[in-house]
Design a protein around this motif. Sequence first.
Motif, PDB file in Angstrom:
ATOM      1  N   ALA A 172      -8.693 -11.913  13.221  1.00 44.07           N
ATOM      2  CA  ALA A 172      -7.407 -11.482  13.758  1.00 44.07           C
ATOM      3  C   ALA A 172      -6.614 -10.690  12.723  1.00 44.07           C
ATOM      4  CB  ALA A 172      -6.604 -12.695  14.233  1.00 44.07           C
ATOM      5  N   VAL A 173      -6.627 -11.127  11.462  1.00 45.70           N
ATOM      6  CA  VAL A 173      -5.922 -10.393  10.413  1.00 45.70           C
ATOM      7  C   VAL A 173      -6.524  -9.001  10.234  1.00 45.70           C
ATOM      8  CG1 VAL A 173      -5.415 -10.322   7.941  1.00 45.70           C
ATOM      9  CG2 VAL A 173      -5.101 -12.437   9.207  1.00 45.70           C
ATOM     10  N   ALA A 174      -7.853  -8.912  10.252  1.00 49.72           N
ATOM     11  CA  ALA A 174      -8.504  -7.604  10.136  1.00 49.72           C
ATOM     12  C   ALA A 174      -8.082  -6.683  11.272  1.00 49.72           C
ATOM     13  CB  ALA A 174     -10.026  -7.783  10.119  1.00 49.72           C
ATOM     14  N   ALA A 175      -8.005  -7.227  12.482  1.00 51.86           N
ATOM     15  CA  ALA A 175      -7.576  -6.427  13.631  1.00 51.86           C
ATOM     16  C   ALA A 175      -6.117  -6.002  13.494  1.00 51.86           C
ATOM     17  CB  ALA A 175      -7.786  -7.217  14.922  1.00 51.86           C
ATOM     18  N   MET A 176      -5.270  -6.891  12.956  1.00 48.63           N
ATOM     19  CA  MET A 176      -3.855  -6.556  12.745  1.00 48.63           C
ATOM     20  C   MET A 176      -3.688  -5.447  11.714  1.00 48.63           C
ATOM     21  SD  MET A 176      -2.411 -10.473  12.844  1.00 48.63           S
ATOM     22  CE  MET A 176      -0.906 -10.102  11.927  1.00 48.63           C
ATOM     23  N   ARG A 177      -4.510  -5.461  10.672  1.00 51.41           N
ATOM     24  CA  ARG A 177      -4.468  -4.378   9.687  1.00 51.41           C
ATOM     25  C   ARG A 177      -4.871  -3.056  10.343  1.00 51.41           C
ATOM     26  NH1 ARG A 177      -4.100  -6.323   4.352  1.00 51.41           N
ATOM     27  NH2 ARG A 177      -4.713  -8.520   4.062  1.00 51.41           N
ATOM     28  N   ALA A 178      -5.887  -3.108  11.190  1.00 54.09           N
ATOM     29  CA  ALA A 178      -6.414  -1.894  11.806  1.00 54.09           C
ATOM     30  C   ALA A 178      -5.456  -1.278  12.814  1.00 54.09           C
ATOM     31  CB  ALA A 178      -7.761  -2.192  12.463  1.00 54.09           C
ATOM     32  N   ASP A 179      -4.739  -2.114  13.573  1.00 52.03           N
ATOM     33  CA  ASP A 179      -3.890  -1.562  14.635  1.00 52.03           C
ATOM     34  C   ASP A 179      -2.423  -1.384  14.224  1.00 52.03           C
ATOM     35  OD1 ASP A 179      -2.606  -4.063  14.822  1.00 52.03           O
ATOM     36  OD2 ASP A 179      -3.684  -4.669  16.629  1.00 52.03           O
ATOM     37  N   GLY A 180      -2.097  -1.706  12.958  1.00 48.74           N
ATOM     38  CA  GLY A 180      -0.737  -1.479  12.469  1.00 48.74           C
ATOM     39  C   GLY A 180       0.193  -2.660  12.582  1.00 48.74           C
ATOM     40  N   THR A 181      -0.226  -3.746  13.240  1.00 50.13           N
ATOM     41  CA  THR A 181       0.637  -4.924  13.393  1.00 50.13           C
ATOM     42  C   THR A 181       0.983  -5.542  12.041  1.00 50.13           C
ATOM     43  OG1 THR A 181      -0.369  -5.396  15.546  1.00 50.13           O
ATOM     44  CG2 THR A 181       0.848  -7.189  14.491  1.00 50.13           C
ATOM     45  N   TYR A 182       0.003  -5.596  11.158  1.00 48.79           N
ATOM     46  CA  TYR A 182       0.207  -6.180   9.829  1.00 48.79           C
ATOM     47  C   TYR A 182       1.314  -5.425   9.087  1.00 48.79           C
ATOM     48  CZ  TYR A 182      -1.115  -8.037   5.201  1.00 48.79           C
ATOM     49  OH  TYR A 182      -1.115  -8.639   3.975  1.00 48.79           O
ATOM     50  N   ALA A 183       1.227  -4.109   9.056  1.00 48.91           N
ATOM     51  CA  ALA A 183       2.218  -3.288   8.361  1.00 48.91           C
ATOM     52  C   ALA A 183       3.608  -3.443   8.999  1.00 48.91           C
ATOM     53  CB  ALA A 183       1.798  -1.826   8.352  1.00 48.91           C
ATOM     54  N   GLN A 184       3.656  -3.565  10.316  1.00 51.70           N
ATOM     55  CA  GLN A 184       4.926  -3.721  11.016  1.00 51.70           C
ATOM     56  C   GLN A 184       5.612  -5.032  10.627  1.00 51.70           C
ATOM     57  OE1 GLN A 184       4.050  -3.357  15.192  1.00 51.70           O
ATOM     58  NE2 GLN A 184       3.420  -1.220  15.019  1.00 51.70           N
ATOM     59  N   ILE A 185       4.832  -6.105  10.462  1.00 47.41           N
ATOM     60  CA  ILE A 185       5.399  -7.393  10.066  1.00 47.41           C
ATOM     61  C   ILE A 185       5.971  -7.308   8.656  1.00 47.41           C
ATOM     62  CG2 ILE A 185       4.840  -9.798   9.529  1.00 47.41           C
ATOM     63  CD1 ILE A 185       2.874  -9.729  11.886  1.00 47.41           C
ATOM     64  N   LEU A 186       5.227  -6.697   7.717  1.00 42.41           N
ATOM     65  CA  LEU A 186       5.755  -6.531   6.365  1.00 42.41           C
ATOM     66  C   LEU A 186       7.046  -5.716   6.385  1.00 42.41           C
ATOM     67  CD1 LEU A 186       2.553  -5.752   4.256  1.00 42.41           C
ATOM     68  CD2 LEU A 186       3.651  -7.956   4.648  1.00 42.41           C
ATOM     69  N   LEU A 187       7.081  -4.680   7.198  1.00 40.15           N
ATOM     70  CA  LEU A 187       8.262  -3.811   7.263  1.00 40.15           C
ATOM     71  C   LEU A 187       9.478  -4.553   7.767  1.00 40.15           C
ATOM     72  CD1 LEU A 187       9.246  -0.896   6.851  1.00 40.15           C
ATOM     73  CD2 LEU A 187       8.650  -0.447   9.237  1.00 40.15           C
ATOM     74  N   ARG A 188       9.317  -5.387   8.781  1.00 42.90           N
ATOM     75  CA  ARG A 188      10.481  -6.086   9.316  1.00 42.90           C
ATOM     76  C   ARG A 188      10.992  -7.180   8.387  1.00 42.90           C
ATOM     77  NH1 ARG A 188       7.197  -8.216  14.360  1.00 42.90           N
ATOM     78  NH2 ARG A 188       6.504 -10.307  13.740  1.00 42.90           N
TER      79      ARG A 188
END
Length: 245
Positions: free
Chosen positions: A226-242
């Motif tokens: 799931a983390v790998a998928a979040m990195r790939a689709d931008g969700t991971y970066a969005q969480i860090l940004l918020r």
Amino acid sequence: MNGLRACLLLWMLLVPAGISAAETLRLVADPWPPFNDQALLNNGVASDLVTTALRRAGYTAHYAQVPWARAVRGLKQGSYDVLINAWYTDERATFGYYSQPFLINRVRFLQRKGDAIVFRQLTDLYPYSIAVVRDYAYSRAFDQDARLSKVKVVSFVQGARMLQAKRVQLAVEDELVARFHLNRSLAEIGDQLEFLPHPLSENGLHILISRKHPQHQQIADDFNQAVAAMRADGTYAQILLRHGL
């Protein structure tokens, strides 16, 4: 009847193996802002990343916040399923199963401004007293070196105040954690402390799953995917940004 069977088959395919849809994973963390804290958005950036990944993997989760020693003890006993913020140690691996790292922590020393302490290797620190948080791991070499003068404290905030008051000569903490406190609860002394240039270590931050949970390896595998998928689709970066990171 055929429609009911089709629905049951679809449900079995969507739910991770061995996990009941009614089961809730019991997540635990100690207060460690900006990574974990009930006063922060979604309980902090680490909690946000972990709960989002587990939710995407098909799990539900309940978050509890307790002191570090109690969190570790609860994971050992099986009263908690997942410790959110864990660095790797061999001892913890005996009672918990590690995920792949989902964040990186850069651990640095702080001194009183102008003290000019030089740190390039651990032997450089032997003359100095160092505030360390009780039961925390920093690096294997640092943790195991009995020649270092370590003064145990209950929190980095306490250690930083002892440093400012000249009761110790160094404090150690993850850089983001230290900056968070220096800009908030320690703002009145923040300009009196400074980081040493050379970091002690860079540690991967993992979730640690209790080996008492029968599906501990499956949970880790699902989380990693799931983390790998979040990195790939931008969700991971969005969480860090918020979270301002």
